[in-house]
Structures are given as C-alpha cells and as structure tokens.
Write a protein that holds these residues in place. Structure first.
Motif, PDB file in Angstrom:
ATOM      1  N   GLY A 180    -105.428  10.865  -3.756  1.00  0.00           N
ATOM      2  CA  GLY A 180    -105.901   9.783  -3.300  1.00  0.00           C
ATOM      3  C   GLY A 180    -104.888   8.682  -2.980  1.00  0.00           C
ATOM      4  N   ASN A 181    -103.434   9.237  -3.017  1.00  0.00           N
ATOM      5  CA  ASN A 181    -102.344   8.341  -2.623  1.00  0.00           C
ATOM      6  C   ASN A 181    -102.410   8.282  -1.084  1.00  0.00           C
ATOM      7  N   VAL A 182    -102.004   6.995  -0.550  1.00  0.00           N
ATOM      8  CA  VAL A 182    -102.239   6.907   0.836  1.00  0.00           C
ATOM      9  C   VAL A 182    -100.802   7.435   1.396  1.00  0.00           C
ATOM     10  N   ILE A 183    -101.123   8.321   2.317  1.00  0.00           N
ATOM     11  CA  ILE A 183    -100.055   8.945   3.065  1.00  0.00           C
ATOM     12  C   ILE A 183     -99.621   8.278   4.388  1.00  0.00           C
ATOM     13  N   LYS A 184    -100.878   7.821   5.256  1.00  0.00           N
ATOM     14  CA  LYS A 184    -100.820   6.827   6.410  1.00  0.00           C
ATOM     15  C   LYS A 184    -101.816   5.897   6.507  1.00  0.00           C
ATOM     16  N   LEU A 185    -101.187   4.679   6.815  1.00  0.00           N
ATOM     17  CA  LEU A 185    -102.467   3.800   7.189  1.00  0.00           C
ATOM     18  C   LEU A 185    -102.871   4.090   8.721  1.00  0.00           C
ATOM     19  N   THR A 186    -104.148   3.635   8.711  1.00  0.00           N
ATOM     20  CA  THR A 186    -104.780   3.541  10.296  1.00  0.00           C
ATOM     21  C   THR A 186    -103.722   2.483  11.059  1.00  0.00           C
ATOM     22  N   PRO A 187    -103.750   2.624  12.401  1.00  0.00           N
ATOM     23  CA  PRO A 187    -103.060   1.785  13.100  1.00  0.00           C
ATOM     24  C   PRO A 187    -103.570   0.247  12.864  1.00  0.00           C
ATOM     25  N   ILE A 188    -104.756   0.104  12.612  1.00  0.00           N
ATOM     26  CA  ILE A 188    -105.063  -1.503  12.386  1.00  0.00           C
ATOM     27  C   ILE A 188    -104.717  -1.757  11.164  1.00  0.00           C
ATOM     28  N   GLN A 189    -104.786  -1.191  10.202  1.00  0.00           N
ATOM     29  CA  GLN A 189    -104.250  -1.495   8.776  1.00  0.00           C
ATOM     30  C   GLN A 189    -102.555  -1.707   8.902  1.00  0.00           C
ATOM     31  N   GLN A 190    -102.054  -0.973   9.691  1.00  0.00           N
ATOM     32  CA  GLN A 190    -100.599  -1.224   9.636  1.00  0.00           C
ATOM     33  C   GLN A 190    -100.030  -2.407  10.359  1.00  0.00           C
ATOM     34  N   ALA A 191    -101.007  -2.638  11.616  1.00  0.00           N
ATOM     35  CA  ALA A 191    -100.749  -3.976  12.551  1.00  0.00           C
ATOM     36  C   ALA A 191    -101.244  -5.262  11.773  1.00  0.00           C
ATOM     37  N   PHE A 192    -102.105  -5.134  10.554  1.00  0.00           N
ATOM     38  CA  PHE A 192    -102.502  -6.241   9.873  1.00  0.00           C
ATOM     39  C   PHE A 192    -101.206  -6.569   8.888  1.00  0.00           C
ATOM     40  N   ILE A 193    -100.514  -5.432   8.472  1.00  0.00           N
ATOM     41  CA  ILE A 193     -99.552  -5.888   7.710  1.00  0.00           C
ATOM     42  C   ILE A 193     -98.481  -6.398   8.632  1.00  0.00           C
ATOM     43  N   ASP A 194     -97.773  -5.819   9.664  1.00  0.00           N
ATOM     44  CA  ASP A 194     -96.903  -5.921  10.270  1.00  0.00           C
ATOM     45  C   ASP A 194     -97.077  -7.338  10.857  1.00  0.00           C
ATOM     46  N   ASN A 195     -98.216  -7.770  11.169  1.00  0.00           N
ATOM     47  CA  ASN A 195     -98.370  -9.110  11.896  1.00  0.00           C
ATOM     48  C   ASN A 195     -98.957 -10.203  10.445  1.00  0.00           C
ATOM     49  N   PHE A 196     -98.640  -9.672   9.161  1.00  0.00           N
ATOM     50  CA  PHE A 196     -99.086 -10.378   8.203  1.00  0.00           C
ATOM     51  C   PHE A 196    -100.298 -11.098   8.330  1.00  0.00           C
ATOM     52  N   ALA A 197    -101.501 -10.169   8.678  1.00  0.00           N
ATOM     53  CA  ALA A 197    -102.588 -10.902   9.553  1.00  0.00           C
ATOM     54  C   ALA A 197    -103.616 -11.421   8.163  1.00  0.00           C
ATOM     55  N   PHE A 198    -103.415 -11.163   7.080  1.00  0.00           N
ATOM     56  CA  PHE A 198    -104.141 -11.768   5.869  1.00  0.00           C
ATOM     57  C   PHE A 198    -103.478 -12.686   5.020  1.00  0.00           C
ATOM     58  N   GLN A 199    -104.087 -13.421   4.241  1.00  0.00           N
ATOM     59  CA  GLN A 199    -103.627 -14.477   3.609  1.00  0.00           C
ATOM     60  C   GLN A 199    -104.056 -14.017   1.940  1.00  0.00           C
ATOM     61  N   CYS A 200    -105.201 -14.380   1.822  1.00  0.00           N
ATOM     62  CA  CYS A 200    -105.698 -13.789   0.371  1.00  0.00           C
ATOM     63  C   CYS A 200    -106.146 -12.479   0.466  1.00  0.00           C
ATOM     64  N   GLY A 201    -106.551 -12.030   1.720  1.00  0.00           N
ATOM     65  CA  GLY A 201    -106.901 -10.585   1.784  1.00  0.00           C
ATOM     66  C   GLY A 201    -108.584 -10.245   1.550  1.00  0.00           C
ATOM     67  N   TYR A 202    -109.085 -11.436   1.014  1.00  0.00           N
ATOM     68  CA  TYR A 202    -110.680 -11.191   0.727  1.00  0.00           C
ATOM     69  C   TYR A 202    -111.249 -10.580   1.818  1.00  0.00           C
ATOM     70  N   CYS A 203    -111.249 -11.149   3.101  1.00  0.00           N
ATOM     71  CA  CYS A 203    -112.180 -10.855   4.224  1.00  0.00           C
ATOM     72  C   CYS A 203    -111.552  -9.530   4.899  1.00  0.00           C
ATOM     73  N   THR A 204    -110.355  -8.989   4.548  1.00  0.00           N
ATOM     74  CA  THR A 204    -109.631  -8.231   5.237  1.00  0.00           C
ATOM     75  C   THR A 204    -110.371  -6.717   5.460  1.00  0.00           C
ATOM     76  N   PRO A 205    -111.100  -6.024   4.318  1.00  0.00           N
ATOM     77  CA  PRO A 205    -111.742  -4.989   4.552  1.00  0.00           C
ATOM     78  C   PRO A 205    -112.740  -5.117   5.455  1.00  0.00           C
ATOM     79  N   GLY A 206    -113.533  -6.319   5.654  1.00  0.00           N
ATOM     80  CA  GLY A 206    -114.389  -6.321   6.695  1.00  0.00           C
ATOM     81  C   GLY A 206    -113.821  -6.531   8.198  1.00  0.00           C
ATOM     82  N   PHE A 207    -112.771  -7.144   8.169  1.00  0.00           N
ATOM     83  CA  PHE A 207    -112.238  -7.087   9.516  1.00  0.00           C
ATOM     84  C   PHE A 207    -111.552  -6.049   9.939  1.00  0.00           C
ATOM     85  N   VAL A 208    -110.931  -5.055   9.117  1.00  0.00           N
ATOM     86  CA  VAL A 208    -110.619  -3.678   9.120  1.00  0.00           C
ATOM     87  C   VAL A 208    -111.840  -2.803   9.794  1.00  0.00           C
ATOM     88  N   ALA A 209    -112.852  -2.746   9.184  1.00  0.00           N
ATOM     89  CA  ALA A 209    -114.128  -2.285   9.523  1.00  0.00           C
ATOM     90  C   ALA A 209    -114.485  -2.681  11.128  1.00  0.00           C
TER      91      ALA A 209
END
Length: 181
Positions: A95-124
């Motif tokens: 269950g260890n993460v090997i590779k994030l999806t391009p969206i997940q990586q882009a969210f990190i690279d762009n610091f797209a989230f602040q608190c992160g609460y809505c992030t799972p819904g935005f990823v979906a």
C-alpha cells in the motif's frame, strides 16, 4: 427495532468487495469509512452540494463519472466500480505509494490545496474531466472555460480555485490528445 441489512457487492479501487449485512440507507461515505477504513473521501455538506465526497465511478463502457457518496446510500453502488482517493495513485503490495497520478502530482507542484479537505473531490473531478478530454478534446482557447464548467460544482472554502485550475490546465496541456489548437 431492528435495522434492515442487505448484502452489498461492488468493486472499489480494483478490489471486489463483498459484505453480507450492510444497513439499508447507510450513506456510501459511511460505508467507506466504517467498513473499509477508506477515510480519504471527505464528508462536507451532507447535501451533495460541495462535492468533497466525490469518487470516480467507472461505467460499464469504461468512461468515468463523478459520484457523490454523502447523498447516495451504499446500496446505490451495488454492482458498480468506483475509485476513491486511496485508489488513485499507483501503490506496491504493502500500500505504499509508488507513483502519483499526473493530477495528484500537479496539485502538489502547484500547491493547489491549502487545508486539503476538498482535494479528494477535486482529484476525482479532475480525473473525470481529463477522461472526457481524452475522448473529446477542446481547443486551447476553450480550455479555461471547460475547466471552470467541469469543476465549478466543487467548493473550496480556502478559495484555492486558481491553483486547482492551473494544475488541471497544466496536466491537460501536457497530456497528448486533450487539447487541440
């Protein structure tokens, strides 16, 4: 008084899930949290408005759509195939993460989230949006509007929309076939 229970069978994150006795009317988000310990999908408004609880549903034809888990009970998903935030990234056997999806990586690279609460819904939502773009690309000039239309139902209380949309735009532009000139 006895709570009525029924069997439930579906696929979650690529695994067949079978439960003999799931309470009728139990919201899917509660089933994910309480029965499967999949707590990454967040409960927001409880009315299906904020989309924090959104998961990806894979339809029989292979296309993807967003499904909210706070307004639909677990039995609504009987026989369906869904992906929660825990199933997005590539993981190893433990269950260890090997590779994030391009969206997940882009969210990190762009610091797209602040608190992160809505992030799972935005990823979906972004995952479904990119799936649609792969099938029906948009003109580069129309990309911003397409992102807004696809994701304007998602609410971010921290108002991180600009960075979310920038991250999604970056992935759409970097994914061959999503955008045409």
């Amino acid at each position: 008084m006895t709570i009525e229970k029924r069997p439930l069978s579906l696929t979650i994150n690529g695994k067949k899930i079978e439960h003999e006795a799931v309470p009728v009317g139990m919201p899917m988000i509660d089933f994910l949290h309480e029965y499967l310990d999949l707590t990454g999908t967040h409960f927001g408004c409880g009315q299906g408005v904020c989309h924090a609880c959104t998961v990806v549903e894979i339809l029989p034809d292979g296309s993807k759509q967003e499904s909210r888990t706070c307004i639909y009970d677990a039995h609504f998903f009987n026989g369906k195939n869904i992906i929660t935030i825990e199933g997005q990234a590539e993981t190893d056997d433990k269950g260890n993460v090997i590779k994030l999806t391009p969206i997940q990586q882009a969210f990190i690279d762009n610091f797209a989230f602040q608190c992160g609460y809505c992030t799972p819904g935005f990823v979906a939502g972004a995952t479904v949006f990119l799936d649609r773009l792969n099938k029906n690309p948009v003109k580069r000039a129309d990309l911003e509007k397409a992102i807004e239309e696809a994701l304007d139902v998602h609410i971010c209380r921290c108002t991180g929309y600009v960075r979310y949309y920038e991250a999604i735009r970056d992935v759409a532009l970097a994914t061959p076939g999503c955008v045409i000139d």
